[in-house]
Motif scaffolding. Structure first.
Motif, PDB file in Angstrom:
ATOM      1  N   ILE A 162       0.831  -1.207   0.000  1.00  0.00           N
ATOM      2  CA  ILE A 162       0.000   0.000   0.000  1.00  0.00           C
ATOM      3  C   ILE A 162       0.864   1.255   0.000  1.00  0.00           C
ATOM      4  CG2 ILE A 162      -1.625   1.344   1.399  1.00  0.00           C
ATOM      5  CD1 ILE A 162      -2.848  -1.367   2.277  1.00  0.00           C
ATOM      6  N   ILE A 163       1.923   1.270   0.812  1.00  0.00           N
ATOM      7  CA  ILE A 163       2.822   2.427   0.867  1.00  0.00           C
ATOM      8  C   ILE A 163       3.446   2.667  -0.496  1.00  0.00           C
ATOM      9  CG2 ILE A 163       4.965   3.329   1.842  1.00  0.00           C
ATOM     10  CD1 ILE A 163       4.259   1.779   4.404  1.00  0.00           C
ATOM     11  N   THR A 164       3.945   1.605  -1.122  1.00  0.00           N
ATOM     12  CA  THR A 164       4.574   1.725  -2.436  1.00  0.00           C
ATOM     13  C   THR A 164       3.601   2.319  -3.454  1.00  0.00           C
ATOM     14  OG1 THR A 164       6.007  -0.168  -1.988  1.00  0.00           O
ATOM     15  CG2 THR A 164       5.724   0.469  -4.286  1.00  0.00           C
ATOM     16  N   LEU A 165       2.374   1.810  -3.468  1.00  0.00           N
ATOM     17  CA  LEU A 165       1.368   2.289  -4.416  1.00  0.00           C
ATOM     18  C   LEU A 165       1.036   3.760  -4.174  1.00  0.00           C
ATOM     19  CD1 LEU A 165      -0.603   1.580  -6.694  1.00  0.00           C
ATOM     20  CD2 LEU A 165      -2.270   0.933  -4.946  1.00  0.00           C
ATOM     21  N   LEU A 166       0.859   4.142  -2.911  1.00  0.00           N
ATOM     22  CA  LEU A 166       0.526   5.534  -2.595  1.00  0.00           C
ATOM     23  C   LEU A 166       1.646   6.485  -3.003  1.00  0.00           C
ATOM     24  CD1 LEU A 166      -1.179   5.167   0.907  1.00  0.00           C
ATOM     25  CD2 LEU A 166      -2.278   5.689  -1.279  1.00  0.00           C
ATOM     26  N   VAL A 167       2.892   6.086  -2.765  1.00  0.00           N
ATOM     27  CA  VAL A 167       4.038   6.932  -3.127  1.00  0.00           C
ATOM     28  C   VAL A 167       4.083   7.154  -4.639  1.00  0.00           C
ATOM     29  CG1 VAL A 167       6.561   6.970  -3.286  1.00  0.00           C
ATOM     30  CG2 VAL A 167       5.457   6.413  -1.119  1.00  0.00           C
ATOM     31  N   VAL A 168       3.897   6.088  -5.399  1.00  0.00           N
ATOM     32  CA  VAL A 168       3.950   6.196  -6.864  1.00  0.00           C
ATOM     33  C   VAL A 168       2.802   7.066  -7.381  1.00  0.00           C
ATOM     34  CG1 VAL A 168       3.696   4.903  -9.015  1.00  0.00           C
ATOM     35  CG2 VAL A 168       5.200   4.050  -7.218  1.00  0.00           C
ATOM     36  N   LEU A 169       1.587   6.826  -6.885  1.00  0.00           N
ATOM     37  CA  LEU A 169       0.434   7.602  -7.349  1.00  0.00           C
ATOM     38  C   LEU A 169       0.595   9.080  -7.004  1.00  0.00           C
ATOM     39  CD1 LEU A 169      -2.536   5.222  -6.449  1.00  0.00           C
ATOM     40  CD2 LEU A 169      -1.565   5.683  -8.703  1.00  0.00           C
ATOM     41  N   TYR A 170       1.120   9.370  -5.812  1.00  0.00           N
ATOM     42  CA  TYR A 170       1.319  10.773  -5.433  1.00  0.00           C
ATOM     43  C   TYR A 170       2.406  11.414  -6.299  1.00  0.00           C
ATOM     44  CZ  TYR A 170       1.837  14.975  -2.660  1.00  0.00           C
ATOM     45  OH  TYR A 170       1.880  16.290  -2.271  1.00  0.00           O
ATOM     46  N   ALA A 171       3.470  10.687  -6.574  1.00  0.00           N
ATOM     47  CA  ALA A 171       4.554  11.228  -7.407  1.00  0.00           C
ATOM     48  C   ALA A 171       4.060  11.567  -8.808  1.00  0.00           C
ATOM     49  CB  ALA A 171       5.711  10.230  -7.471  1.00  0.00           C
ATOM     50  N   LEU A 172       3.123  10.792  -9.324  1.00  0.00           N
ATOM     51  CA  LEU A 172       2.585  11.037 -10.670  1.00  0.00           C
ATOM     52  C   LEU A 172       1.758  12.319 -10.740  1.00  0.00           C
ATOM     53  CD1 LEU A 172       1.559   7.443 -11.804  1.00  0.00           C
ATOM     54  CD2 LEU A 172       3.324   8.886 -12.822  1.00  0.00           C
ATOM     55  N   ARG A 173       1.399  12.885  -9.585  1.00  0.00           N
ATOM     56  CA  ARG A 173       0.651  14.148  -9.581  1.00  0.00           C
ATOM     57  C   ARG A 173       1.451  15.291 -10.185  1.00  0.00           C
ATOM     58  NH1 ARG A 173      -0.291  16.430  -5.022  1.00  0.00           N
ATOM     59  NH2 ARG A 173      -2.219  17.478  -5.594  1.00  0.00           N
ATOM     60  N   ALA A 174       2.749  15.131 -10.300  1.00  0.00           N
ATOM     61  CA  ALA A 174       3.586  16.180 -10.895  1.00  0.00           C
ATOM     62  C   ALA A 174       3.288  16.373 -12.374  1.00  0.00           C
ATOM     63  CB  ALA A 174       5.069  15.845 -10.700  1.00  0.00           C
ATOM     64  N   ARG A 175       2.542  15.435 -12.977  1.00  0.00           N
ATOM     65  CA  ARG A 175       2.171  15.587 -14.382  1.00  0.00           C
ATOM     66  C   ARG A 175       1.130  16.676 -14.579  1.00  0.00           C
ATOM     67  NH1 ARG A 175      -0.631  10.827 -16.315  1.00  0.00           N
ATOM     68  NH2 ARG A 175      -0.588  11.906 -18.309  1.00  0.00           N
ATOM     69  N   LYS A 176       0.411  17.039 -13.514  1.00  0.00           N
ATOM     70  CA  LYS A 176      -0.722  17.945 -13.656  1.00  0.00           C
ATOM     71  C   LYS A 176      -0.467  19.251 -12.925  1.00  0.00           C
ATOM     72  CE  LYS A 176      -4.003  14.112 -13.991  1.00  0.00           C
ATOM     73  NZ  LYS A 176      -5.236  13.502 -13.445  1.00  0.00           N
ATOM     74  N   SER A 177      -1.069  20.306 -13.447  1.00  0.00           N
ATOM     75  CA  SER A 177      -0.942  21.612 -12.814  1.00  0.00           C
ATOM     76  C   SER A 177      -1.690  21.619 -11.501  1.00  0.00           C
ATOM     77  CB  SER A 177      -1.508  22.698 -13.740  1.00  0.00           C
ATOM     78  OG  SER A 177      -1.588  23.933 -13.056  1.00  0.00           O
ATOM     79  N   ARG A 178      -1.156  22.368 -10.538  1.00  0.00           N
ATOM     80  CA  ARG A 178      -1.803  22.471  -9.224  1.00  0.00           C
ATOM     81  C   ARG A 178      -3.184  23.091  -9.346  1.00  0.00           C
ATOM     82  NH1 ARG A 178       1.182  25.879  -4.654  1.00  0.00           N
ATOM     83  NH2 ARG A 178       0.791  27.490  -6.198  1.00  0.00           N
ATOM     84  N   SER A 179      -3.354  23.996 -10.325  1.00  0.00           N
ATOM     85  CA  SER A 179      -4.655  24.644 -10.505  1.00  0.00           C
ATOM     86  C   SER A 179      -5.686  23.719 -11.129  1.00  0.00           C
ATOM     87  CB  SER A 179      -4.501  25.887 -11.380  1.00  0.00           C
ATOM     88  OG  SER A 179      -3.993  25.563 -12.648  1.00  0.00           O
TER      89      SER A 179
END
Length: 611
Positions: free
Chosen positions: A594-611
Motif C-alpha cells: 500500500i505504501i509503495t502504491l501511494l508513493v507512486v500515485l502521489y509522485a505522478l501528480r507532478a504531471r498535472k498543474s496544481r490549478s
C-alpha cells in the motif's frame, strides 16, 4: 484477443506465474496437500528472487545501490521460518514493484512517448514535375517537398509556394493556429491544417528540431536529479536501521517472526521511486508546455532560483524592432547609412540586425554584400564595402576602433536603442530603434515574484534612460544599462544570489547563458537562439513561459519531497509498530504494498498543474 493476451503475458509473465502458483497452492491446501503447496510456493518465491538478486549484485558492482536487499532478506527469512505464503507474497510484491515502477515511468514520460509515436513517416519528394513518396530519412537539404493538408511536415524547411496554417503544439505547447506563408520556416512534426504547400528542405530529418527535442527529452528522462540521487543514497541507512530494529526485536523477544515482520514492512520505495518518478512526471509536463529541460538537474535547480536576469531588446519584445530615426553626419544620407549598415548586419543574427536589414531593403534590388566581416558578439560588427571600412555597433565598440564623435553628438544623449555607423573612421550616422514591450512581461514578472524567485535583473545594452524607463514600467528590481556581453557576465558572476537564471534569445547571449547557473533559451525554434549553450529550451518566443518553467519546477520538487517524506516516515513508524510482534507477517507485506502504491500515485501528480 490473442494479441492482447500475448502482450499481457509478455509484460507481466512473472507476476502471472506467481499468481497461478498461488492459486494452485491454495487448491492443494484445500485438498490437504500441505507439503506440495509449501514446496510450490517456496520454489516460486526463490525463483522469482534470482533475477532481482543478480540485478542487485550487478548494481553494487557498478557503484549503485542494493535496492532489493530488504525484500530478498525478507523472502529468505520467510522460507527459513516456513512462512511460505509470506515468501510468495513478498516475491509477488518484489516483482510487482518493478512492474509498477516501469508503468509509472512510462506514464510520467508520456510526452516523450507522444513525440516518438508521432514522428513523421513519409514525405512527397518533387523531381521536376513528378512526385515520389520517400522516407523522411532520405531527404537532403535543398530537396523540394509537397506537404498536403492534414499531413505532418517531414523535415524543417522553408515555404516556397503557397500559404497555410500549421498546428505547432507538439513542439511549442501552444494550440493556437500558426499562419505561415512563402519565405517562412516550417518545422518537422508540425501539422499542415489547411492548404497544400511546397517546401524546400533546410535540414535532414535527423537534424530537425523535432528529432533534437526527442534526443534532449530522452537524455533528460534518463538522468537523475541531485535530490533523487540523495534520496537513493539514504535508502542504505534506511535499510540498515530496519535490519538493526529487526535483529533487536528478535533478540529481545526471542521470536524470529518479529524479524520477518519488520523486514517485510520496511519499504524503501519512497526513497527509491518517489523522487525519480516525480521528476520524470514534471519533465513531461514541461515538455507539454514547449519547455525542455536538458537534464533533471536543470529542472530541480530552477526550483531553487534566487534571481532571474534577462536582456532587453529581443527578450522583452513581442514584435520586431522598427527604425525610429536615422541621424546622419557629413555628406551621408539616410539610405546610404542604412545600406552600409545592412551590408554588415546581414551577417549577424539578432533583432537589431534584422530591423536594419529590413529597413534598407529596396524593391527589386539584391542587398549589397560586405567583405572581411568580423563580428564581436554583443558589441558590434566590422567589414569592408566599396573599398571602405565600415563599423556598426555601440559607442564603446566604435571608441575601441579609434572613432571620434563629432561635437554635435553625445552618446549619453541617446534615449533609445541605437546602432552607430562609422565609414572610413568617421561617424556616418546613428540608427535609433523602437521596441514594443510584450504585454506578457508585467504579469510574468509579477508571477515570478509570487513564486518567490528572488530578484529580477534587467541587463540591457540600451542607453541608461531607455533601460530605466523599461525597468520602471515592468517593476524590475535591478537594472544595468549599456551592458556589453562581458558586463553581463561580470554582473552574473558577482551576484550574491545563486542559483541565478539568465533568459536570452540571441546569439550574443551565448556566453551569458553559459556563465549563468541556469541558461534559458527563449524561442529555441529560431536560428537566432543559442540553444546549445542553454540548460532549458523554450521552443516559442514567450516570456510568459519563463514563469511557467519555474512554477513547474517548484511544484515537481515539492511533490517529490512530499512523496519521499511521507513514504519514509510512514515506513519507519510501521517498523516500530511491527517490532512489537502484535501482527501477522502477511499484514506487513500488505502495508508495504500500500505504501509503495501511494508513493507512486502521489509522485505522478507532478504531471498535472496544481490549478
Amino acid at each position: 484477443m490473442l494479441r492482447a493476451v500475448r502482450r499481457l503475458f509478455g509484460k507481466h509473465a512473472t507476476i502471472l506465474l506467481i499468481l497461478m502458483a498461488m492459486a494452485i497452492a491454495a487448491a492443494l491446501e484445500s485438498s490437504d496437500n500441505q507439503t506440495a503447496a509449501k514446496w510450490l510456493l517456496t520454489i516460486v518465491a526463490v525463483g522469482a528472487s534470482v533475477r532481482p538478486l543478480w540485478g542487485m549484485i550487478d548494481a553494487i558492482r557498478h557503484g549503485g545501490y542494493g535496492v532489493n536487499a530488504l525484500a530478498i532478506i525478507a523472502i529468505i527469512a520467510a522460507v527459513v521460518q516456513n512462512e511460505y505464503w509470506v515468501a510468495a507474497c513478498l516475491a509477488l510484491l518484489l516483482v510487482a514493484t518493478v512492474s509498477l515502477e516501469n508503468y509509472a515511468k512510462q506514464r510520467a514520460a508520456w510526452a516523450l512517448n507522444k513525440l516518438t509515436q508521432n514522428t513523421p513517416t513519409k514525405a512527397h519528394l518533387l523531381r521536376g514535375a513528378h512526385q515520389k513518396d520517400v522516407k523522411p530519412a532520405d531527404i537532403q537539404p535543398g530537396d523540394k517537398l509537397v506537404v498536403l493538408a492534414g499531413e505532418q511536415v517531414p523535415v524543417d524547411g522553408e515555404i516556397l509556394d503557397g500559404s497555410s496554417t500549421l498546428d505547432e503544439s507538439i513542439l511549442t505547447g501552444n494550440t493556437d493556429p500558426a499562419p505561415r506563408r512563402a519565405g517562412e520556416i516550417v518545422y518537422a512534426g508540425t501539422t499542415n491544417t489547411e492548404n497544400k504547400t511546397t517546401v524546400s528542405a533546410l535540414r535532414t530529418a535527423a537534424d530537425s528540431h523535432y528529432r533534437q527535442n526527442i534526443r534532449s527529452i530522452r537524455a533528460a528522462s534518463k538522468s537523475y536529479s541531485p535530490f533523487a540521487r540523495l534520496a537513493a543514497k539514504f535508502s542504505i541507512p534506511f535499510s540498515i536501521v530496519a535490519l538493526v530494529v529487526a535483529v533487536v526485536a528478535w533478540v529481545v523477544s526471542g521470536d524470529s517472526t518479529r524479524f520477518l515482520m519488520v523486514v517485510s514492512v520496511a519499504s524503501p520505495s519512497a526513497l527509491l521511486l518517489g523522487a525519480p518518478i516525480a521528476m520524470s512526471a514534471g519533465l513531461s509536463r514541461a515538455v507539454q508546455q514547449g519547455i525542455i529541460p536538458k537534464t533533471a538537474a536543470a529542472l530541480e535547480q530552477l526550483a531553487y532560483t534566487r534571481a532571474i536576469a534577462f536582456g532587453g531588446n529581443g527578450t522583452l519584445t513581442d514584435k520586431p524592432l522598427t527604425i525610429r530615426d536615422v541621424q546622419t553626419f557629413g555628406k551621408h544620407t539616410r539610405q546610404n547609412v542604412l545600406q552600409y549598415a545592412a551590408a554588415l548586419e546581414a551577417h549577424a543574427n539578432h533583432t537589431i540586425a534584422s530591423a536594419i536589414v529590413e529597413a534598407a531593403q529596396e524593391p527589386d534590388q539584391s542587398p549589397r554584400k560586405a567583405k572581411q566581416v568580423k563580428e564581436t558578439i554583443g558589441q558590434g560588427i566590422a567589414g569592408r564595402l566599396d573599398g571602405k571600412t565600415v563599423l556598426v555597433g555601440s559607442a564603446h565598440f566604435l571608441d575601441t576602433h579609434g572613432i571620434s564623435m563629432p561635437e554635435s553628438f553625445r552618446p549619453s544623449s541617446l534615449r533609445h536603442t541605437a546602432a552607430l555607423v562609422a565609414i572610413n573612421d568617421e561617424l556616418a550616422g546613428v540608427i535609433t530603434l523602437d521596441s514594443h514591450i510584450d504585454p506578457q512581461c508585467a504579469p510574468t514578472l509579477q508571477r515570478l515574484h509570487q513564486l518567490k524567485t528572488g530578484e529580477t535583473i534587467l541587463l540591457s545594452s540600451a542607453p541608461q534612460a531607455n533601460a530605466e524607463a523599461i525597468a520602471q514600467k515592468l517593476a524590475v528590481d535591478q537594472t544595468l544599462a549599456e551592458c556589453q556581453t562581458r558586463d553581463k557576465i561580470m554582473a552574473i558572476e558577482k551576484s550574491a544570489l545563486h542559483p541565478l537564471v539568465f533568459a536570452g534569445d540571441s546569439a550574443s547571449d551565448t556566453p551569458v547563458l553559459t556563465a549563468s547557473d541556469i541558461g534559458i533559451a527563449l524561442g529555441a525554434l529560431s536560428c537566432q537562439t543559442p540553444a546549445d549553450s542553454a540548460n532549458v529550451l523554450v521552443m516559442e518566443h514567450s516570456f510568459a513561459k519563463l514563469a511557467e518553467a519555474v512554477a513547474i519546477a517548484k511544484q515537481t520538487l515539492r511533490i517529490a519531497f512530499t512523496a519521499v517524506l511521507f513514504g519514509t516516515i510512514t515506513s519507519l513508524l510501521l517498523i516500530g509498530v511491527f517490532a512489537t510482534g502484535q501482527f501477522h507477517p502477511l499484514q506487513a507485506v500488505a502495508l508495504n504494498a500500500i505504501i509503495t502504491l501511494l508513493v507512486v500515485l502521489y509522485a505522478l501528480r507532478a504531471r498535472k498543474s496544481r490549478s
